[in-house]
Design an enzyme around this catalytic site. Structure first.
Site, PDB file in Angstrom:
ATOM      1  N   ARG A  45       0.602  -1.054  -0.206  1.00 14.59           N
ATOM      2  CA  ARG A  45       0.226   0.119  -0.316  1.00 14.59           C
ATOM      3  C   ARG A  45       1.238   1.334  -0.383  1.00 14.59           C
ATOM      4  O   ARG A  45       2.303   1.498  -0.064  1.00 14.59           O
ATOM      5  CB  ARG A  45      -0.670   0.175   1.509  1.00 14.59           C
ATOM      6  N   GLY A  46       0.481   2.409  -0.284  1.00 16.46           N
ATOM      7  CA  GLY A  46       1.299   3.682  -0.141  1.00 16.46           C
ATOM      8  C   GLY A  46       0.998   4.343  -2.179  1.00 16.46           C
ATOM      9  O   GLY A  46       1.260   3.052  -2.457  1.00 16.46           O
ATOM     10  N   ALA A  47       1.067   5.489  -2.583  1.00 12.56           N
ATOM     11  CA  ALA A  47       0.516   4.993  -3.845  1.00 12.56           C
ATOM     12  C   ALA A  47       2.367   5.186  -4.691  1.00 12.56           C
ATOM     13  O   ALA A  47       2.288   4.317  -5.754  1.00 12.56           O
ATOM     14  CB  ALA A  47       0.603   7.286  -3.934  1.00 12.56           C
ATOM     15  N   ARG A  88      -7.257  -0.345  -6.874  1.00 15.58           N
ATOM     16  CA  ARG A  88      -7.642   1.005  -6.258  1.00 15.58           C
ATOM     17  C   ARG A  88      -7.595   2.126  -6.794  1.00 15.58           C
ATOM     18  O   ARG A  88      -6.761   2.530  -7.537  1.00 15.58           O
ATOM     19  CB  ARG A  88      -6.168   0.620  -4.972  1.00 15.58           C
ATOM     20  N   GLN A 197      -2.803   2.980   9.715  1.00 14.38           N
ATOM     21  CA  GLN A 197      -1.052   2.921   9.476  1.00 14.38           C
ATOM     22  C   GLN A 197      -0.448   3.922   9.926  1.00 14.38           C
ATOM     23  O   GLN A 197       0.900   3.729   9.902  1.00 14.38           O
ATOM     24  CB  GLN A 197      -1.220   4.136   6.820  1.00 14.38           C
ATOM     25  N   ASP A 238      -2.172  10.565  -2.547  1.00 10.91           N
ATOM     26  CA  ASP A 238      -2.033   9.427  -3.380  1.00 10.91           C
ATOM     27  C   ASP A 238      -2.338   9.966  -4.707  1.00 10.91           C
ATOM     28  O   ASP A 238      -1.845   9.444  -6.089  1.00 10.91           O
ATOM     29  CB  ASP A 238      -3.457   8.565  -2.572  1.00 10.91           C
ATOM     30  N   LYS A 249      -5.261  10.000   2.436  1.00  9.80           N
ATOM     31  CA  LYS A 249      -5.480   9.792   3.694  1.00  9.80           C
ATOM     32  C   LYS A 249      -6.756  10.731   4.261  1.00  9.80           C
ATOM     33  O   LYS A 249      -6.224  11.422   4.908  1.00  9.80           O
ATOM     34  CB  LYS A 249      -4.542   8.795   4.525  1.00  9.80           C
TER      35      LYS A 249
HETATM   36  O1  MRU Z   1      -4.614   3.479   1.790  1.00 15.16           O
HETATM   37  P1  MRU Z   1      -2.988   3.517   1.850  1.00 15.16           P
HETATM   38  O2  MRU Z   1      -2.152   2.969   2.728  1.00 15.16           O
HETATM   39  O3  MRU Z   1      -2.735   3.108   0.496  1.00 15.16           O
HETATM   40  O4  MRU Z   1      -3.292   4.765   1.598  1.00 15.16           O
HETATM   41  C1  MRU Z   1      -1.650   6.175   2.069  1.00 15.16           C
HETATM   42  C2  MRU Z   1      -2.097   7.046   1.725  1.00 15.16           C
HETATM   43  O5  MRU Z   1      -3.199   7.755   1.997  1.00 15.16           O
HETATM   44  C3  MRU Z   1      -0.396   7.930   1.671  1.00 15.16           C
HETATM   45  O6  MRU Z   1      -0.106   8.745   2.915  1.00 15.16           O
HETATM   46  C4  MRU Z   1       0.237   8.224   0.411  1.00 15.16           C
HETATM   47  O7  MRU Z   1      -0.384   7.170  -0.499  1.00 15.16           O
HETATM   48  C5  MRU Z   1       1.425   8.752   0.172  1.00 15.16           C
HETATM   49  S1  MRU Z   1       2.143   7.154   0.137  1.00 15.16           S
HETATM   50  C6  MRU Z   1       4.048   7.607   0.031  1.00 15.16           C
END
Ligand code: MRU
Length: 347
Positions: A45-47, A88, A197, A238, A249
């Site tokens: 997870r995480g963009a 996603r 998270q 994201d 988030k």
């Molecule tokens: O739902 P997630 O855990 O994938 O959401 C992640 C976030 O919102 C992060 O802040 C974003 O992806 C940036 S990660 C460098």
């Protein structure tokens, strides 16, 4: 620092982020279907990390295609990209990576077998570039953090750390660089309901590296700001629209409002691949809605009465007006100046 994604021999190893911090378990991914599932279920997870994982997913799919015909190969590759892209909707890095992989396949005038090798090399390049990008973001962030006080308390939300990228992180990359430069006293990490998270992942990363971290629940942030405990807020993203509106988030937006009310600079740290120049404003960003069980259940325990209804958006959009600067690998930009980066985008 943790490597959340590793290419090992003929497969991908992902640290299972759904099991941290209790267990450090690596999952082996050898097919594109398994990669799609890992993205959907948030093992990865995480963009930026989703983008890297999807790039490897394209290769894993490509290597299974049994044809010598380029046209057939490319149309099969499109189907694989569609499956990976259906996992996603908000993180644009997913689509950026898929586009880059498909473009490479279309523009490489080689036979199918050689093309497969080129796709693996491209996925490895996307992976390696992301790590370099995060380090550059960290350094750029250092130059825009407030000069006073000398040592800062930085509040962050969710996890935009090594786990959410190829390593080092974006928002947490700025934190890491500030820590290395002696500019950080401590990180305040929002726990980040509903999936926690911040509590599970950001806290884990900081503790592992000896970066002082104080965990607060999401509703405590404005109180901490009012008490003078926070000097800057740094979050990831994201998807960023051309006007600087930023999806991150859920819970990020109210943090930005609280920061403005207390005259605390609010920064977004993200790579160029997170900017979606196709979108004029944040109103066009698709917002993922997730299973309500994320709200009503902890482990096997139901928290709420049966009969209550739920709304579980995974992201919100912070209007550009609340953002002091967007910190990229090419420097920090006021939201109004983002257009300067338009022609740098590879795809
Ligand atoms: O739902 P997630 O855990 O994938 O959401 C992640 C976030 O919102 C992060 O802040 C974003 O992806 C940036 S990660 C460098």
């Amino acid at each position: 620092m943790v490597d959340p994604i590793t290419w090992k021999e003929d497969r991908v190893l992902l640290i299972d982020q759904t099991r941290l911090p209790a267990e450090e378990v690596f999952v082996e991914i050898a097919t594109y279907q398994d990669m799609a599932q890992a993205i959907k279920t948030m093992i990865v997870r995480g963009a930026p990390a989703i983008g890297v994982a999807a790039a490897y997913g394209i290769y894993l799919g490509a290597r299974e295609i049994q044809t010598g015909d380029r046209g057939e190969f490319l149309s099969r590759l499109d189907e694989i990209a569609q499956l990976l892209g259906s996992t996603r909707p908000t993180a644009v890095n997913l689509f950026w990576a898929l586009d880059r992989m498909l473009k490479t396949a279309r523009e490489t005038a080689l036979g199918v077998e050689h093309l497969k090798e080129v796709l693996l090399e491209t996925a490895k390049t996307i992976h390696a570039e992301d790590l370099q990008t995060c380090k550059a973001i960290g350094d750029c962030g250092l130059s825009v953090l407030p000069a006073n006080p000398d040592k800062l308390n930085i509040l962050t939300h969710c996890n935009a750390g090594a786990l959410a990228t190829a390593g080092y992180g974006t928002a947490l990359g700025v934190v890491r660089s500030a820590w290395s430069a002696g500019r950080l006293t401590r990180v305040f990490a929002d726990e980040t309901r509903p999936r926690l998270q911040g509590a599970k992942l950001t806290a884990w990363e900081c503790v592992r590296e000896g970066i002082p971290v104080t965990l607060i629940s999401d509703g405590m942030a404005a109180h901490c700001m009012q008490r003078g405990m926070i000097h800057a807020v740094v979050v990831g993203a994201d998807r960023i629209a051309s006007n600087g509106d930023t999806a991150n988030k859920i819970g990020t937006y109210h943090l930005a409002i609280a920061a403005k009310a207390h005259n605390i600079p609010f920064f977004v740290a993200a790579p160029l691949s997170t900017i979606d120049f196709k979108l004029a404003s944040g109103a066009e960003i698709p917002i993922e809605e997730r299973d309500p069980a994320e709200i009503y259940q902890v482990g096997e325990t139901r928290l709420t009465p049966v009969g209550v209804e739920f709304y579980n958006p995974a992201f919100d959009v912070t209007p550009a007006a609340y953002i002091a600067a967007i910190i990229t690998e090419f420097g920090a930009f006021a939201p109004a100046d983002l257009n300067q980066l338009r022609e740098k985008q590879a795809v």
